[in-house]
Design a protein around this motif. Structure first.
Motif, PDB file in Angstrom:
ATOM      1  N   LEU A 110       0.835  -1.200   0.000  1.00 48.05           N
ATOM      2  CA  LEU A 110       0.000   0.000   0.000  1.00 48.05           C
ATOM      3  C   LEU A 110       0.872   1.253   0.000  1.00 48.05           C
ATOM      4  CD1 LEU A 110      -2.760   1.363   0.162  1.00 48.05           C
ATOM      5  CD2 LEU A 110      -2.641   1.111   2.647  1.00 48.05           C
ATOM      6  N   LEU A 111       1.954   1.237   0.770  1.00 46.19           N
ATOM      7  CA  LEU A 111       2.874   2.373   0.788  1.00 46.19           C
ATOM      8  C   LEU A 111       3.481   2.595  -0.589  1.00 46.19           C
ATOM      9  CD1 LEU A 111       4.359   4.576   2.374  1.00 46.19           C
ATOM     10  CD2 LEU A 111       6.039   2.837   3.045  1.00 46.19           C
ATOM     11  N   ARG A 112       3.838   1.515  -1.262  1.00 44.92           N
ATOM     12  CA  ARG A 112       4.382   1.642  -2.623  1.00 44.92           C
ATOM     13  C   ARG A 112       3.337   2.223  -3.573  1.00 44.92           C
ATOM     14  NH1 ARG A 112       6.584  -3.533  -5.737  1.00 44.92           N
ATOM     15  NH2 ARG A 112       4.387  -4.005  -5.608  1.00 44.92           N
ATOM     16  N   ALA A 113       2.091   1.778  -3.434  1.00 41.76           N
ATOM     17  CA  ALA A 113       1.014   2.324  -4.272  1.00 41.76           C
ATOM     18  C   ALA A 113       0.809   3.810  -3.992  1.00 41.76           C
ATOM     19  CB  ALA A 113      -0.278   1.547  -4.037  1.00 41.76           C
ATOM     20  N   MET A 114       0.881   4.197  -2.737  1.00 44.61           N
ATOM     21  CA  MET A 114       0.749   5.617  -2.382  1.00 44.61           C
ATOM     22  C   MET A 114       1.905   6.426  -2.968  1.00 44.61           C
ATOM     23  SD  MET A 114      -0.455   5.344   1.603  1.00 44.61           S
ATOM     24  CE  MET A 114      -0.208   7.085   1.934  1.00 44.61           C
ATOM     25  N   TYR A 115       3.105   5.867  -2.932  1.00 43.61           N
ATOM     26  CA  TYR A 115       4.272   6.561  -3.474  1.00 43.61           C
ATOM     27  C   TYR A 115       4.094   6.829  -4.972  1.00 43.61           C
ATOM     28  CZ  TYR A 115       9.074   7.656  -4.715  1.00 43.61           C
ATOM     29  OH  TYR A 115      10.194   8.287  -5.205  1.00 43.61           O
ATOM     30  N   HIS A 116       3.528   5.863  -5.690  1.00 44.29           N
ATOM     31  CA  HIS A 116       3.353   5.987  -7.143  1.00 44.29           C
ATOM     32  C   HIS A 116       2.038   6.663  -7.527  1.00 44.29           C
ATOM     33  CE1 HIS A 116       6.943   3.791  -8.233  1.00 44.29           C
ATOM     34  NE2 HIS A 116       6.637   2.870  -7.342  1.00 44.29           N
ATOM     35  N   SER A 117       1.271   7.102  -6.565  1.00 44.50           N
ATOM     36  CA  SER A 117      -0.037   7.701  -6.827  1.00 44.50           C
ATOM     37  C   SER A 117       0.095   9.023  -7.584  1.00 44.50           C
ATOM     38  CB  SER A 117      -0.766   7.944  -5.502  1.00 44.50           C
ATOM     39  OG  SER A 117      -1.977   8.615  -5.721  1.00 44.50           O
ATOM     40  N   ARG A 118      -0.892   9.291  -8.409  1.00 41.32           N
ATOM     41  CA  ARG A 118      -0.943  10.578  -9.110  1.00 41.32           C
ATOM     42  C   ARG A 118      -1.450  11.683  -8.192  1.00 41.32           C
ATOM     43  NH1 ARG A 118      -3.071   9.133 -15.192  1.00 41.32           N
ATOM     44  NH2 ARG A 118      -1.498   7.550 -15.570  1.00 41.32           N
ATOM     45  N   ASP A 119      -2.075  11.286  -7.106  1.00 33.99           N
ATOM     46  CA  ASP A 119      -2.565  12.239  -6.113  1.00 33.99           C
ATOM     47  C   ASP A 119      -1.368  12.730  -5.288  1.00 33.99           C
ATOM     48  OD1 ASP A 119      -3.724  13.643  -4.034  1.00 33.99           O
ATOM     49  OD2 ASP A 119      -5.167  12.080  -3.513  1.00 33.99           O
ATOM     50  N   SER A 120      -1.075  14.013  -5.357  1.00 32.66           N
ATOM     51  CA  SER A 120       0.114  14.540  -4.679  1.00 32.66           C
ATOM     52  C   SER A 120       0.037  14.376  -3.164  1.00 32.66           C
ATOM     53  CB  SER A 120       0.321  16.012  -5.047  1.00 32.66           C
ATOM     54  OG  SER A 120      -0.775  16.791  -4.608  1.00 32.66           O
ATOM     55  N   THR A 121      -1.164  14.413  -2.608  1.00 30.33           N
ATOM     56  CA  THR A 121      -1.311  14.232  -1.160  1.00 30.33           C
ATOM     57  C   THR A 121      -0.882  12.832  -0.746  1.00 30.33           C
ATOM     58  OG1 THR A 121      -3.153  15.804  -1.145  1.00 30.33           O
ATOM     59  CG2 THR A 121      -2.929  14.358   0.770  1.00 30.33           C
ATOM     60  N   GLU A 122      -1.313  11.821  -1.495  1.00 24.04           N
ATOM     61  CA  GLU A 122      -0.915  10.454  -1.181  1.00 24.04           C
ATOM     62  C   GLU A 122       0.593  10.280  -1.317  1.00 24.04           C
ATOM     63  OE1 GLU A 122      -2.994   7.390  -3.276  1.00 24.04           O
ATOM     64  OE2 GLU A 122      -4.945   8.042  -2.532  1.00 24.04           O
ATOM     65  N   HIS A 123       1.171  10.897  -2.354  1.00 20.16           N
ATOM     66  CA  HIS A 123       2.610  10.797  -2.569  1.00 20.16           C
ATOM     67  C   HIS A 123       3.377  11.427  -1.403  1.00 20.16           C
ATOM     68  CE1 HIS A 123       6.327  10.377  -4.830  1.00 20.16           C
ATOM     69  NE2 HIS A 123       6.599  11.637  -4.514  1.00 20.16           N
ATOM     70  N   VAL A 124       2.943  12.594  -0.962  1.00 18.39           N
ATOM     71  CA  VAL A 124       3.607  13.279   0.153  1.00 18.39           C
ATOM     72  C   VAL A 124       3.459  12.465   1.441  1.00 18.39           C
ATOM     73  CG1 VAL A 124       3.517  15.331   1.618  1.00 18.39           C
ATOM     74  CG2 VAL A 124       3.475  15.569  -0.861  1.00 18.39           C
ATOM     75  N   MET A 125       2.283  11.867   1.646  1.00 18.89           N
ATOM     76  CA  MET A 125       2.083  11.017   2.820  1.00 18.89           C
ATOM     77  C   MET A 125       3.035   9.822   2.777  1.00 18.89           C
ATOM     78  SD  MET A 125      -2.063  11.105   3.216  1.00 18.89           S
ATOM     79  CE  MET A 125      -2.089   9.748   4.354  1.00 18.89           C
ATOM     80  N   ALA A 126       3.209   9.238   1.604  1.00 20.43           N
ATOM     81  CA  ALA A 126       4.123   8.107   1.450  1.00 20.43           C
ATOM     82  C   ALA A 126       5.552   8.524   1.771  1.00 20.43           C
ATOM     83  CB  ALA A 126       4.033   7.535   0.041  1.00 20.43           C
ATOM     84  N   LEU A 127       5.958   9.699   1.301  1.00 18.49           N
ATOM     85  CA  LEU A 127       7.306  10.181   1.585  1.00 18.49           C
ATOM     86  C   LEU A 127       7.510  10.399   3.080  1.00 18.49           C
ATOM     87  CD1 LEU A 127       7.842  12.717  -1.340  1.00 18.49           C
ATOM     88  CD2 LEU A 127       8.945  10.488  -1.038  1.00 18.49           C
ATOM     89  N   GLY A 128       6.492  10.916   3.747  1.00 16.60           N
ATOM     90  CA  GLY A 128       6.578  11.118   5.193  1.00 16.60           C
ATOM     91  C   GLY A 128       6.713   9.806   5.944  1.00 16.60           C
ATOM     92  N   LEU A 129       5.930   8.804   5.538  1.00 14.75           N
ATOM     93  CA  LEU A 129       6.032   7.491   6.165  1.00 14.75           C
ATOM     94  C   LEU A 129       7.403   6.861   5.902  1.00 14.75           C
ATOM     95  CD1 LEU A 129       2.517   5.963   5.442  1.00 14.75           C
ATOM     96  CD2 LEU A 129       3.554   6.281   7.690  1.00 14.75           C
ATOM     97  N   MET A 130       7.869   6.976   4.680  1.00 14.17           N
ATOM     98  CA  MET A 130       9.174   6.416   4.340  1.00 14.17           C
ATOM     99  C   MET A 130      10.282   7.086   5.148  1.00 14.17           C
ATOM    100  SD  MET A 130       8.754   6.006   0.223  1.00 14.17           S
ATOM    101  CE  MET A 130      10.500   5.739  -0.041  1.00 14.17           C
ATOM    102  N   ASP A 131      10.159   8.388   5.344  1.00 16.53           N
ATOM    103  CA  ASP A 131      11.154   9.108   6.125  1.00 16.53           C
ATOM    104  C   ASP A 131      11.202   8.561   7.546  1.00 16.53           C
ATOM    105  OD1 ASP A 131      13.083  11.327   6.394  1.00 16.53           O
ATOM    106  OD2 ASP A 131      11.598  12.076   7.842  1.00 16.53           O
ATOM    107  N   ARG A 132      10.053   8.337   8.119  1.00 15.80           N
ATOM    108  CA  ARG A 132       9.983   7.823   9.498  1.00 15.80           C
ATOM    109  C   ARG A 132      10.457   6.368   9.572  1.00 15.80           C
ATOM    110  NH1 ARG A 132      10.783   7.019  14.154  1.00 15.80           N
ATOM    111  NH2 ARG A 132       9.192   6.719  15.732  1.00 15.80           N
TER     112      ARG A 132
END
Length: 114
Positions: free
Chosen positions: A36-58
């Motif tokens: 799911l995190l990978r799908a969020m990272y590749h999402s066209r929705d910028s909010t989902e992408h930013v959320m994925a980056l935040g989770l990955m950072d943590r």
């Protein structure tokens, strides 16, 4: 982040208490969460992408990374777990490495563009 923390803590608790069936179920959930995190990272929705980056950072890049994959791999022992568990670990490795490699490649492209 809370859900990932809960899953990561559960892996440690179930391993320490030798609750292998619970650990196997938790790793299957962890693997699905990483997909799911990978799908969020590749999402066209910028909010989902930013959320994925935040989770990955943590999870991976913070001062105290909380990723449990290295521990899970180190704790694996033949004859203790099922093939299904091993498949979940392999898929988890693939998903994690794929996600980190994609992010690394993207970061290098952005850096080269500057």
């Amino acid at each position: 982040v809370f859900t990932f923390n809960l899953v990561f803590t559960s892996t440690d608790i179930f391993y320490d208490r030798k609750k292998h069936p619970d650990l196997m179920q938790t790793v299957a959930l962890y693997q699905e969460m990483m997909q799911l995190l990978r799908a969020m990272y590749h999402s066209r929705d910028s909010t989902e992408h930013v959320m994925a980056l935040g989770l990955m950072d943590r999870i991976f890049y913070g001062p105290d990374p909380i990723d449990r994959l290295p521990k899970l791999l180190g704790r694996w022992a033949p004859g203790t777990y099922t093939r299904e568990y091993l498949c979940d670990l392999v898929e988890l490795c693939h998903t994690t490495i794929s996600l980190l490699e994609t992010n690394s490649t993207h970061c290098l492209e952005v850096e080269d563009a500057d």
